[in-house]
Design a protein around this motif. Structure first.
Motif, PDB file in Angstrom:
ATOM      1  N   ASP A  88       0.803  -1.229   0.000  1.00  0.00           N
ATOM      2  CA  ASP A  88       0.000   0.000   0.000  1.00  0.00           C
ATOM      3  C   ASP A  88       0.833   1.274   0.000  1.00  0.00           C
ATOM      4  N   TYR A  89       2.020   1.237   0.644  1.00  0.00           N
ATOM      5  CA  TYR A  89       2.760   2.484   0.858  1.00  0.00           C
ATOM      6  C   TYR A  89       4.213   2.430   0.405  1.00  0.00           C
ATOM      7  N   GLY A  90       4.678   1.289  -0.046  1.00  0.00           N
ATOM      8  CA  GLY A  90       6.058   1.175  -0.504  1.00  0.00           C
ATOM      9  C   GLY A  90       6.975   0.610   0.566  1.00  0.00           C
ATOM     10  N   LEU A  91       8.213   0.371   0.168  1.00  0.00           N
ATOM     11  CA  LEU A  91       9.181  -0.231   1.080  1.00  0.00           C
ATOM     12  C   LEU A  91       9.436   0.664   2.286  1.00  0.00           C
ATOM     13  N   PRO A  92       9.481   0.088   3.470  1.00  0.00           N
ATOM     14  CA  PRO A  92       9.730   0.898   4.670  1.00  0.00           C
ATOM     15  C   PRO A  92      11.187   1.320   4.769  1.00  0.00           C
ATOM     16  N   ALA A  93      11.396   2.462   5.404  1.00  0.00           N
ATOM     17  CA  ALA A  93      12.751   2.940   5.687  1.00  0.00           C
ATOM     18  C   ALA A  93      13.117   2.726   7.145  1.00  0.00           C
ATOM     19  N   VAL A  94      12.103   2.713   8.030  1.00  0.00           N
ATOM     20  CA  VAL A  94      12.339   2.661   9.476  1.00  0.00           C
ATOM     21  C   VAL A  94      11.318   1.734  10.114  1.00  0.00           C
ATOM     22  N   LEU A  95      11.776   0.939  11.079  1.00  0.00           N
ATOM     23  CA  LEU A  95      10.892   0.154  11.937  1.00  0.00           C
ATOM     24  C   LEU A  95      11.164   0.533  13.379  1.00  0.00           C
ATOM     25  N   ILE A  96      10.111   0.923  14.105  1.00  0.00           N
ATOM     26  CA  ILE A  96      10.229   1.230  15.538  1.00  0.00           C
ATOM     27  C   ILE A  96       9.472   0.159  16.310  1.00  0.00           C
TER      28      ILE A  96
END
Length: 266
Positions: A88-96
């Motif tokens: 839906d939003y593209g590859l993530p850059a950050v995971l918290i």
């Protein structure tokens, strides 16, 4: 050349175009962090079990804050959430990794089930989410993982603080799990460094919820143990996550950023 450098510095904390996934994003501390990340231009995906909790926290949310159903206790649910968020939003850059669950707080009377449940609620969930995000970061060629620990993963509780309010006593499986989160951070920072994946940790101090703050005698016990003389406010913590998510922290990995008003220096 100088103007280019100034422009670069001006954008040092910008998160424009970045997709940030955050578990536990609609709780007492999470919601301020979500708003701070969105204010820097990030698309923030809040992963949680309860859409109602998300709606209550972000009823007037900016257009770049979204809910993704996810139960961090269940591997299949985590996998599905990461698959959906990427689609839906593209590859993530950050995971918290901020979500936590626990049960039981009487130090010498925890059942085996309570102890195991609490360990999984802090440390197991962190490992689970790290493991499942890696294919996406590897596809992207980079990524930032930010784990959330606790001051009680660094120091032992001062049990005199809980004498008048034993219901708030910090249990042993929580501190043990959070100490484990700090070590997981170092471990994976070393393991993933060659792949341009950074792993850092934020360690909050005393940030009691609104419910806990209804007990002023306990708040006073906390305040007198903090060099800055007050308990933490959610906004005090948000900047740490913005920093570690941003380009400003591109050369930081394996670090535990303690935000505790000085509690752990004594």
């Amino acid at each position: 050349m100088a103007s280019d450098a100034l422009a670069s510095f001006a954008d040092l904390f910008s998160l424009r175009g970045q997709v940030v996934l955050m578990t536990g994003g609609y709780g007492h501390l999470g919601r301020a962090t979500v708003r701070a990340l969105a204010a820097q231009g990030a698309t923030v995906l809040v992963l949680g079990r309860h859409r109602d909790g998300f709606s209550e926290a972000f009823g007037e949310q900016p257009s770049d804050v979204h809910f993704i159903a996810c139960d961090v206790a269940d591997t299949a649910s985590v996998q599905q959430a990461f698959t959906r968020s990427t689609a839906d939003y593209g590859l993530p850059a950050v995971l918290i990794n901020n979500a936590v669950y626990s049960r039981g707080n009487r130090p010498d009377q925890l059942t085996d089930e309570e102890f195991a449940f609490g360990l999984d609620g802090s440390m197991g969930t962190t490992y689970r989410c790290i493991r499942e995000i890696l294919p996406y970061f590897r596809q992207r060629g980079s990524g930032k993982i930010i784990n959330v620990a606790s001051m009680y993963g660094v120091v032992a509780p001062d049990f005199t603080a809980y004498a008048a309010t034993p219901q708030f006593t910090n249990p042993p499986h929580y501190g043990a799990a959070k100490a484990g989160v700090i070590q997981l951070t170092r471990y994976f920072a070393s393991f993933l460094g060659p792949e341009n994946i950074q792993v850092n940790c934020v360690t909050p101090g005393a940030f009691p919820s609104a419910t806990v703050q209804q007990h002023p005698e306990f708040v006073r016990e906390l305040e007198q143990r903090i060099p800055l003389g007050r308990i933490g406010r959610p906004e005090d913590l948000a900047g740490a996550f913005v920093f570690l998510s941003s380009r400003a922290a591109d050369f930081v990995t394996g670090h535990n950023l303690v935000v505790d008003g000085g509690w752990t220096i004594r």
